[in-house]
Design a protein around this motif. Structure first.
Motif, PDB file in Angstrom:
ATOM      1  N   PRO A 690     -11.334 -10.262   1.580  1.00  0.00           N
ATOM      2  CA  PRO A 690     -10.435  -9.688   0.570  1.00  0.00           C
ATOM      3  C   PRO A 690      -9.223  -9.040   1.236  1.00  0.00           C
ATOM      4  O   PRO A 690      -9.348  -8.429   2.308  1.00  0.00           O
ATOM      5  CB  PRO A 690     -11.303  -8.643  -0.132  1.00  0.00           C
ATOM      6  N   VAL A 691      -8.069  -9.192   0.600  1.00  0.00           N
ATOM      7  CA  VAL A 691      -6.836  -8.616   1.129  1.00  0.00           C
ATOM      8  C   VAL A 691      -6.637  -7.246   0.485  1.00  0.00           C
ATOM      9  O   VAL A 691      -6.449  -7.139  -0.725  1.00  0.00           O
ATOM     10  CB  VAL A 691      -5.632  -9.533   0.846  1.00  0.00           C
ATOM     11  N   GLY A 692      -6.724  -6.211   1.289  1.00  0.00           N
ATOM     12  CA  GLY A 692      -6.603  -4.855   0.765  1.00  0.00           C
ATOM     13  C   GLY A 692      -5.227  -4.567   0.193  1.00  0.00           C
ATOM     14  O   GLY A 692      -4.242  -5.238   0.515  1.00  0.00           O
ATOM     15  N   ILE A 693      -5.165  -3.521  -0.627  1.00  0.00           N
ATOM     16  CA  ILE A 693      -3.919  -3.225  -1.329  1.00  0.00           C
ATOM     17  C   ILE A 693      -2.797  -2.862  -0.368  1.00  0.00           C
ATOM     18  O   ILE A 693      -1.626  -3.181  -0.589  1.00  0.00           O
ATOM     19  CB  ILE A 693      -4.137  -2.089  -2.352  1.00  0.00           C
ATOM     20  N   GLY A 694      -3.139  -2.211   0.751  1.00  0.00           N
ATOM     21  CA  GLY A 694      -2.102  -1.849   1.716  1.00  0.00           C
ATOM     22  C   GLY A 694      -1.412  -3.049   2.312  1.00  0.00           C
ATOM     23  O   GLY A 694      -0.242  -2.985   2.703  1.00  0.00           O
ATOM     24  N   VAL A 695      -2.123  -4.176   2.384  1.00  0.00           N
ATOM     25  CA  VAL A 695      -1.541  -5.424   2.867  1.00  0.00           C
ATOM     26  C   VAL A 695      -0.908  -6.194   1.723  1.00  0.00           C
ATOM     27  O   VAL A 695       0.228  -6.672   1.802  1.00  0.00           O
ATOM     28  CB  VAL A 695      -2.627  -6.285   3.558  1.00  0.00           C
ATOM     29  N   ALA A 696      -1.651  -6.301   0.611  1.00  0.00           N
ATOM     30  CA  ALA A 696      -1.219  -7.159  -0.499  1.00  0.00           C
ATOM     31  C   ALA A 696       0.119  -6.740  -1.078  1.00  0.00           C
ATOM     32  O   ALA A 696       0.915  -7.582  -1.506  1.00  0.00           O
ATOM     33  CB  ALA A 696      -2.283  -7.157  -1.596  1.00  0.00           C
ATOM     34  N   ARG A 697       0.410  -5.447  -1.093  1.00  0.00           N
ATOM     35  CA  ARG A 697       1.640  -4.972  -1.743  1.00  0.00           C
ATOM     36  C   ARG A 697       2.902  -5.443  -1.031  1.00  0.00           C
ATOM     37  O   ARG A 697       4.001  -5.389  -1.584  1.00  0.00           O
ATOM     38  CB  ARG A 697       1.634  -3.444  -1.843  1.00  0.00           C
ATOM     39  N   ASN A 698       2.756  -5.908   0.209  1.00  0.00           N
ATOM     40  CA  ASN A 698       3.913  -6.419   0.951  1.00  0.00           C
ATOM     41  C   ASN A 698       4.064  -7.932   0.880  1.00  0.00           C
ATOM     42  O   ASN A 698       4.998  -8.487   1.458  1.00  0.00           O
ATOM     43  CB  ASN A 698       3.797  -6.008   2.423  1.00  0.00           C
ATOM     44  N   ILE A 699       3.141  -8.608   0.191  1.00  0.00           N
ATOM     45  CA  ILE A 699       3.129 -10.068   0.156  1.00  0.00           C
ATOM     46  C   ILE A 699       3.795 -10.568  -1.116  1.00  0.00           C
ATOM     47  O   ILE A 699       3.590 -10.018  -2.201  1.00  0.00           O
ATOM     48  CB  ILE A 699       1.677 -10.597   0.206  1.00  0.00           C
ATOM     49  N   VAL A 700       4.591 -11.632  -0.974  1.00  0.00           N
ATOM     50  CA  VAL A 700       5.089 -12.364  -2.146  1.00  0.00           C
ATOM     51  C   VAL A 700       4.455 -13.748  -2.082  1.00  0.00           C
ATOM     52  O   VAL A 700       4.808 -14.568  -1.233  1.00  0.00           O
ATOM     53  CB  VAL A 700       6.626 -12.456  -2.156  1.00  0.00           C
ATOM     54  N   TRP A 701       3.497 -13.980  -2.955  1.00  0.00           N
ATOM     55  CA  TRP A 701       2.746 -15.229  -2.929  1.00  0.00           C
ATOM     56  C   TRP A 701       3.587 -16.373  -3.470  1.00  0.00           C
ATOM     57  O   TRP A 701       4.259 -16.236  -4.495  1.00  0.00           O
ATOM     58  CB  TRP A 701       1.464 -15.096  -3.752  1.00  0.00           C
ATOM     59  N   GLY A 702       3.570 -17.489  -2.780  1.00  0.00           N
ATOM     60  CA  GLY A 702       4.316 -18.658  -3.235  1.00  0.00           C
ATOM     61  C   GLY A 702       5.789 -18.619  -2.917  1.00  0.00           C
ATOM     62  O   GLY A 702       6.538 -19.510  -3.307  1.00  0.00           O
ATOM     63  N   GLY A 703       6.245 -17.584  -2.210  1.00  0.00           N
ATOM     64  CA  GLY A 703       7.663 -17.478  -1.875  1.00  0.00           C
ATOM     65  C   GLY A 703       8.444 -16.693  -2.907  1.00  0.00           C
ATOM     66  O   GLY A 703       7.953 -16.373  -3.987  1.00  0.00           O
ATOM     67  N   ALA A 704       9.670 -16.355  -2.565  1.00  0.00           N
ATOM     68  CA  ALA A 704      10.509 -15.519  -3.424  1.00  0.00           C
ATOM     69  C   ALA A 704      11.763 -16.272  -3.830  1.00  0.00           C
ATOM     70  O   ALA A 704      12.315 -17.047  -3.062  1.00  0.00           O
ATOM     71  CB  ALA A 704      10.882 -14.235  -2.700  1.00  0.00           C
ATOM     72  N   ARG A 705      12.194 -16.012  -5.057  1.00  0.00           N
ATOM     73  CA  ARG A 705      13.492 -16.517  -5.507  1.00  0.00           C
ATOM     74  C   ARG A 705      14.608 -15.544  -5.162  1.00  0.00           C
ATOM     75  O   ARG A 705      15.772 -15.924  -5.064  1.00  0.00           O
ATOM     76  CB  ARG A 705      13.474 -16.756  -7.025  1.00  0.00           C
ATOM     77  N   ALA A 706      14.258 -14.287  -4.984  1.00  0.00           N
ATOM     78  CA  ALA A 706      15.242 -13.266  -4.584  1.00  0.00           C
ATOM     79  C   ALA A 706      14.490 -12.162  -3.857  1.00  0.00           C
ATOM     80  O   ALA A 706      13.354 -11.837  -4.213  1.00  0.00           O
ATOM     81  CB  ALA A 706      15.967 -12.698  -5.806  1.00  0.00           C
ATOM     82  N   LEU A 707      15.113 -11.583  -2.848  1.00  0.00           N
ATOM     83  CA  LEU A 707      14.509 -10.495  -2.092  1.00  0.00           C
ATOM     84  C   LEU A 707      15.114  -9.165  -2.521  1.00  0.00           C
ATOM     85  O   LEU A 707      16.315  -9.066  -2.773  1.00  0.00           O
ATOM     86  CB  LEU A 707      14.728 -10.704  -0.592  1.00  0.00           C
ATOM     87  N   ARG A 708      14.273  -8.167  -2.599  1.00  0.00           N
ATOM     88  CA  ARG A 708      14.736  -6.864  -3.070  1.00  0.00           C
ATOM     89  C   ARG A 708      15.917  -6.338  -2.263  1.00  0.00           C
ATOM     90  O   ARG A 708      16.889  -5.829  -2.820  1.00  0.00           O
ATOM     91  CB  ARG A 708      13.581  -5.856  -3.001  1.00  0.00           C
TER      92      ARG A 708
END
Length: 953
Positions: A690-708
Motif C-alpha cells: 500500500p502507498v501511504g498518504i505521505g507518498v500518495a499526496r505527491n503522485i499524479v496518476w496517469g500523468g498531468a495535463r497541467a502542473l501546479r
C-alpha cells in the motif's frame, strides 16, 4: 590567458551627465564581482566622457568605447562587439538595478542550464523620485515567443541574456528608433529556448519627459513593424523553433491587429497624461469590447497615464483636472469605434474605481462619473451630487481610520438618512455603539454568547488543544550539510519502515549482481534501515551520509554487524573511495543542483568502481521528466533523467532495470573498452505494498495535463469554483441520489482536479482575496461538504488526502455523533461524524465550519434562536478543532435578510447561502455562491462545470 568575465554589461550613454554616475554606481554595489562594464559614449557633448574616464581610471572592470550611432541600438551593438562575458546585460545610462541583481539572476540561471535568458520585475521611477508598484510578466516564463510577438513585456535592463545567442541573432535592429529591444527579445524567444523568472523588482526604470517612449507616433510606427514580424516568418532567425517558424498563433493570445490596438491604447493614454492627442481612435477598433475586458482596458489606460503624466498611481486622481477631459474623450471615442457606448461606460467606471482605490481621499476627488469622498461613519452629513456624477466612492471613517469602503450609484443628493442606512449594512454595529446596556441588541447578544460558552464548558466532550504544527524543515540553500541535518532533526523523516519502502528495499536487493561482492559503498545511507539489510550480502560495506546526525543513528541501528564502516561524506564534493565492487546511491540524486552536476558526479561514480563493478540506483519517476506518465509532482528531475544521464556516462552500461509505475531501480556495470555490452534486462513489476498518504499526496496518476507550479506562474483569475458536496457513499435512499456521489465518482473528480493543476484553498483564503482584491493565483478550488456525514471520513477524506487536496466541512453541532434526522422522510438517516472524528480530521488537515446547531432552516428561526445557534455551533467547533471558526453554510441553502449582519455580530466573516455559481472578487464574503456537485451527473458534466469557471479569467 585573459580572464573572461561572467557578465558583460553594455551601457550606452549620450549626454548623460546627470544620471550616469547612479547607473555605474549600481554596478559597483553588486554582490557578484565577476563582470565587465562597456560604456559606449554615443557622441556626447556634455561631461559624460569625463565621468566615464573617472570610473575607467579607478576600476579596471570598466571599459569605454566611442560611437557616433546617435541611437541606443547602435551604441549597444558597438558594446556587444567587444564583450567577453557569457551573459549580457544592457543598462541604459539613466537606469539602475538592485545590488542583488546579478547574484539572484545568475543563481536562477544556474537552476536551469538550458535557459537562454533570466528576467526580473521592475519599477518605474518618476522625476520626483516616487516609485510605481512592481510589475512582472509571469507569462514570459511559459510562453516567451507568444508574449513578445504581441508586446514588449520586459524592461531592457531587467534581464540577462546569453551573449553568443545575441551575437548569432545580429544584435539590435538599428533601423528602429524605438522598440528595438522588443524586436530583439522577440527574435530570441522565437528560438524556443527556456526563459526563467526572478519574481522580484530588481530593475529601476527612470521616466523622463524627453524619453523616446513618450513619442507615441514613432512608438506606434515601430511597434507595427515588430508585431508584423512576430506574426510571420522572420528570416533573420536562422534556426527558429518549429512551433514559432511561421510566427505567433492567433489562438494563443489574439491577432496582430489586436496586439497593435492594445499598444495604441497605451500610447493614447500616455498622450492624454502628457496633454497631447496624436492617436487616431480608429487604431483602437480591434480592442475587445466584451464585459470581461473592461477592467483590462482600464488597467492599460492607467499604465499609460502614469508615464504620460509622470505620476505614480496615488497621484492620478489628484491630476484629473489636467488630463481627465482627454481621457473621457478617449473612452467616448472608443465607444463610438465599437458602436457600443455601454461597453465604454464599463471601462470608464472601472478606470475611475482603479484611480480611487489608491487615493487616500484626504480631499474630495471629483472625476467624470465618480465622486470620491470621506464620510464620518458615526456622524454622516448630506452630500450634494455635482453635475454629471452618478456614482459615489466613499471611505467610511472612524477614529481617523478607514472602517469600510463603499461604492454605489447615486441619482441625486445623498441624505444623512441614506448614509445611516448604508453604514449600518457595512459597519458592525458594535463598532458604531461604544457601549451597550443589557436590554439593548448587543446586550442580549452578549448574554446569548455567555450562555453558549457555559454550554460548551459543561459539555462532556473534552477540550482539544490546538494540533501541534508540523515542524517545518529549514532550508539552507547555500549549505547542503545544514539542509540535510535539518531533515534528520526529526527521526525517520521518510517512514522507512513502511510497507512501500520495505518493498522497494526488497527490489533493490533483488537486483544485486550474481556472485560474491567484496567491497561495497552505500551513498546517502540515511539512518541505516537499508544498510542493515545490505550488509549480510557483501564482504565489507562502507556506509556514508552527508548528515552526521543520520550516520550516528545508522551506526546505532547496525551496531551488531561488524562488516560495516560508517563515515560522513558529501559525494558531490568529497573524494569517493575507489576500486569498489558495488556502489548504492538511491533516492538522493534529485537533490543535486542541476543535470550538469549530475553528469559530473556520474563520472565520479564510474571512476570509483573497480572494472566489472556495479552501480545501483533507485529513484522515483517525476513529472518534470515526462508529464504524460504517472510521476511525483516535484520540482526536480527524476528517475528518467537520472537513468539517461548514467547511461550516457563513459564506462557505465545498463545491465538490468526493475521498473514499477512509481520508480525504477537500475544496475549499471563498469565496462572496459574491450567489453561487449548486451541488451539490458528490463523487468516491469507491480507495486503490491500500500502507498501511504505521505507518498500518495505527491503522485499524479496517469500523468498531468497541467502542473501546479506552472499555472501558479502564468495564471491569474478573478473567480474560482466553490464546490458543494454532501455525501460520498455507494448506497443510500433513492430520494437523495442527487446529494450522494459514489466513492469511485468522487475519486475520479478529485484525480481530474489534481491532474489539471488545481490546488485547494480554505474559505478564509477566499475571503482574504476578496477583501484585498488580489486575483487568485493558479487554479484554486474550494471544496465544501455540508452536514458532516461519517462517509466524509470513510471515503471522501482519504481520497482528498491522496490527491493533496483538503475540504471544509460544515457541521450540525447539536447532532454530531448522531444521524441526519432532517432526512428521515427520505429513508434511514445517515450517520454523522462524532467529535473525536472531527478532532482527528482537523489534526490531519481538514477544516470545519458551522451548519448551525440543529439544521433547521434559518427563515423559520426566531432572531434569538438564530443567534444562539450561530454562537454555540461556532464555539463547539472551535473547542473540537482548536482553531477559530469563521465560516458557516446555511442549512438547506435558505437565507433571509437577517442572516448576514447577525452572523457577523456572532463572529463569522464568511457565509454560504443559496446563490449558485462561482465566487469572484466582487462577491460579498458573507453571502458567497457555491456550485452544487450532484450525484446524478457524470464526470464529463463535472469537468464542463469546472472548465467553464476556468475559462473566465
Amino acid at each position: 590567458m585573459a580572464h573572461n568575465p561572467l557578465v558583460s554589461i553594455v551601457v550606452p550613454a549620450h549626454n548623460a551627465e546627470v544620471t550616469l554616475a547612479r547607473a555605474l554606481d549600481c554596478l559597483l554595489d553588486q554582490e557578484i564581482v565577476d563582470w565587465e562594464a562597456i560604456i559606449v559614449d554615443d557622441a556626447s557633448t556634455d561631461r559624460t566622457p569625463a565621468i566615464i574616464a573617472g570610473y575607467v581610471e579607478h576600476d579596471a572592470r570598466f571599459r569605454t568605447l566611442s560611437s557616433c550611432a546617435y541611437s541606443a541600438a547602435g551604441a549597444r551593438n558597438t558594446g556587444i562587439s567587444t564583450a567577453h562575458g557569457h551573459w549580457l546585460m544592457f543598462l541604459d545610462a539613466d537606469d539602475w538595478v538592485d545590488a542583488s541583481f546579478l547574484a539572484k539572476m545568475l543563481a536562477t540561471l544556474k537552476t536551469a542550464p538550458d535557459a537562454v535568458a533570466a528576467y526580473c520585475g521592475s519599477r518605474r521611477v518618476m522625476p520626483d523620485g516616487e516609485l510605481t508598484p512592481s510589475s512582472i510578466a509571469t507569462e514570459v516564463a511559459t510562453q516567451p515567443f507568444e508574449t513578445f510577438a504581441r508586446r514588449c513585456a520586459i524592461r531592457t535592463h531587467a534581464l540577462l541574456v546569453d551573449r553568443a545567442t545575441i551575437v548569432e541573432l545580429g544584435g539590435f535592429d538599428v533601423s528602429l528608433r524605438t522598440c528595438e529591444d522588443w524586436d530583439l527579445w522577440q527574435r530570441l524567444a522565437r528560438l524556443g529556448k527556456n526563459w526563467v523568472m526572478v519574481d522580484e523588482p530588481l530593475a529601476f526604470y527612470r521616466i523622463s519627459p524627453n524619453a523616446l517612449s513618450r513619442n507615441s507616433t514613432q512608438m506606434l510606427a515601430d511597434a507595427e513593424i515588430v508585431i508584423a514580424r512576430g506574426f510571420s516568418p522572420d528570416p533573420r532567425v536562422k534556426h527558429p523553433a518549429s512551433a514559432h517558424a511561421n510566427g505567433a498563433i492567433e489562438a494563443n493570445g489574439g491577432t496582430a491587429s489586436e496586439a497593435l490596438a492594445w499598444f495604441a491604447l497605451w500610447n493614447a493614454a500616455s498622450d492624454c497624461g502628457s496633454g497631447s492627442r496624436s492617436i487616431d481612435p480608429q487604431s483602437l477598433r480591434a480592442l475587445p469590447a466584451g464585459r470581461k475586458w473592461a477592467r483590462e482596458i482600464a488597467k492599460v489606460i492607467v499604465d499609460g497615464l502614469l508615464v504620460g503624466s509622470l505620476s505614480v498611481p496615488a497621484q492620478l486622481a489628484a491630476g484629473w483636472d489636467r488630463f481627465g477631459g482627454s481621457v473621457t474623450e478617449l473612452i467616448l471615442e472608443l465607444g463610438k469605434v465599437w458602436d457600443n457606448p455601454a461597453a465604454a461606460r464599463r471601462v470608464h467606471y472601472s478606470l475611475e474605481q482603479m484611480l480611487l482605490d489608491v487615493e487616500d481621499l484626504a480631499v474630495p476627488r471629483r472625476l467624470a462619473r465618480t465622486l470620491g469622498i470621506r464620510v464620518d461613519a458615526r456622524n454622516p452629513t448630506t452630500v450634494e451630487l455635482p453635475q454629471g456624477i452618478d456614482q459615489i466612492y466613499a471611505y467610511l471613517m472612524m477614529d481617523g481610520r478607514i472602517e469600510a469602503v463603499v461604492q454605489f450609484g447615486a441619482l441625486g443628493t445623498v441624505t444623512r438618512r441614506h448614509w445611516i442606512e448604508l453604514i449600518q449594512n457595512v459597519v458592525p454595529p458594535e463598532r458604531l455603539e461604544r457601549r451597550s446596556d443589557p436590554d439593548s441588541h448587543f446586550g442580549k447578544l452578549a448574554q446569548l454568547a455567555e450562555e453558549a460558552r457555559e454550554l460548551v464548558r459543561s459539555s462532556a466532550e473534552p477540550a482539544e488543544p490546538p494540533a501541534a504544527p508540523r515542524r517545518a524543515r529549514v532550508r539552507h540553500d547555500k549549505d547542503r550539510t545544514s539542509f540535510w541535518n535539518g531533515y534528520f532533526a526529526t527521526e525517520d523523516p521518510w517512514n522507512y519502515g513502511s510497507s512501500y519502502e520495505q518493498e522497494k528495499y526488497y527490489r533493490q536487493l533483488e537486483i544485486l549482481p550474481a556472485g560474491p561482492i567484496g567491497r561495497a559503498l552505500e551513498l546517502a545511507c540515511a539512518e541505516g534501515h537499508f544498510t542493515r539489510q545490505l550488509a549480510p550480502r557483501v564482504g565489507r560495506l562502507t556506509a556514508t551520509d552527508i548528515s552526521a546526525i543520520a550516520v550516528e543513528r545508522a551506526r546505532a541501528r547496525c551496531g551488531d554487524q561488524p562488516n560495516i564502516e560508517f563515515g560522513v561524506l558529501d559525494f558531490s564534493t568529497d573524494t569517493l573511495p575507489g576500486e569498489m565492487d558495488l556502489i548504492f546511491c538511491s533516492e538522493v540524486l534529485y537533490y543535486l543542483d542541476d543535470l550538469a552536476e549530475l553528469r559530473r558526479i556520474a563520472k565520479k561514480f564510474a571512476e570509483a568502481l573497480a572494472p566489472g563493478g556495479s552501480f545501483i540506483s533507485a529513484h522515483a519517476f517525476v513529472l518534470r521528466d515526462n508529464v504524460e506518465r504517472t510521476g511525483f509532482d516535484w520540482n526536480t528531475f527524476g528517475a528518467q533523467a537520472i537513468s539517461e544521464t548514467l547511461a550516457a556516462t563513459e564506462g557505465l552500461v545498463l545491465e538490468q532495470s526493475i521498473q514499477t509505475e512509481l520508480y525504477r531501480i537500475d544496475r549499471f556495470r563498469r565496462f572496459s573498452p574491450d567489453d561487449v555490452a548486451a541488451e539490458p534486462m528490463i523487468d516491469h513489476v507491480p507495486i503490491r505494498a500500500p502507498v501511504g498518504i505521505g507518498v500518495a499526496r505527491n503522485i499524479v496518476w496517469g500523468g498531468a495535463r497541467a502542473l501546479r507550479r506552472d499555472v501558479a506562474r502564468s495564471e491569474r483569475r478573478q473567480r474560482i469554483p466553490v464546490l458543494m458536496y454532501h455525501s460520498v457513499a455507494d448506497e443510500g435512499p433513492a430520494a437523495l441520489t442527487r446529494f450522494r456521489l459514489t466513492p469511485a465518482a468522487f475519486a475520479s473528480q478529485m484525480a481530474w482536479l489534481r491532474a489539471n493543476g488545481f490546488h485547494a484553498v480554505r474559505s478564509e483564503q477566499l475571503e482574504g482575496s476578496i477583501a484585498n482584491r488580489h486575483p487568485f493565483v493558479g487554479r484554486p478550488v474550494l471544496i465544501t461538504f455540508d452536514d458532516g456525514f461519517q462517509d466524509f471520513a470513510d471515503h471522501a477524506w482519504p481520497t482528498l488526502r491522496a490527491n493533496d487536496l483538503t475540504a471544509e466541512v460544515f457541521l450540525v453541532t447539536d447532532l454530531v455523533g448522531e444521524s441526519a434526522l432532517w432526512d428521515a422522510d427520505s429513508g434511514p438517516p445517515t450517520q454523522l461524524m462524532d467529535a473525536a472524528t472531527v478532532r482527528r480530521l482537523a489534526a490531519e488537515g481538514a477544516f470545519f465550519g458551522s451548519h448551525l446547531a440543529t439544521h433547521r432552516a434559518i427563515d423559520g428561526l426566531s432572531s434569538s434562536d438564530l443567534a444562539a445557534e450561530l454562537l454555540r455551533s461556532r464555539m463547539f467547533i472551535e473547542r473540537w478543532t482548536g482553531r477559530p471558526t469563521t465560516a458557516f453554510a446555511a442549512p438547506f441553502s435558505v437565507t433571509d435578510r437577517r442572516l448576514g449582519r447577525l452572523a457577523r455580530e456572532c463572529g463569522y466573516r464568511i457565509g454560504f447561502g443559496g446563490r449558485h455559481g462561482p465566487a469572484d472578487l466582487d462577491c460579498d464574503p458573507i453571502d458567497l455562491p457555491r456550485i452544487e456537485i450532484r450525484g446524478d451527473r457524470s464526470l464529463d458534466d463535472f469537468i464542463a462545470i469546472v472548465e467553464a469557471v476556468l475559462e473566465e479569467r
